[in-house]
Design a protein around this motif. Structure first.
Motif: not given
Length: 141
Positions: A60-65, A110-112
């Protein structure tokens, strides 16, 4: 989200995933995203265990919710997971969390997540061609 292969995972909110207000705790969503990612990889014939056995990790290098509405104890949810982008060493997954089904349900979040492929020494590594092809095919629609 763009067209392409999607994986749908059914989740039922457990009591332990809620806070004192009976709402799903924000930290639960990334855990659910991992469920969706694992299901999608399995659907592609690329279970994480197999990719790792071949010597690659998807770190994992990035997370957005983005939280839109609250999920609550015992809600039946549908997690939709898609491949958003694939490069030789990086990939991005996108997620939608729905109460009920996307066709007529309520969009809750939503997320990425962004990932970098590494070898067993945690150095960036190019994914094998067959893995790249499967992931690129999943992202097309």
């Amino acid at each position: 989200m763009t067209a392409g292969l999607e994986s749908r995972s059914t989740l039922r909110v457990r009591y332990a995933e809620t806070d004192a207000m009976g709402v799903v705790h924000h930290a639960t969503y990334p855990v659910w995203f991992e469920v969706g990612r694992s299901d999608l990889m399995r659907d592609l014939g690329l279970p994480y265990a197999e990719v790792e056995a071949r010597g690659y990790y998807l770190m994992l290098s990035g997370l957005n919710v983005e939280y839109r509405r609250a999920a609550r104890y015992d809600d039946l949810l549908t997690l939709v997971t898609r491949v958003a982008s694939v490069r030789s060493r990086t990939l991005t997954f996108r997620y939608e969390v729905w109460r009920g089904l996307p066709e007529g349900g309520d969009l809750l979040a939503t997320g990425e997540t962004r990932h970098i492929a590494t070898d067993r020494s945690y150095r960036p590594a190019r994914l094998p061609e067959d893995v790249l092809r499967a992931l690129q095919g999943a992202g097309q629609g």
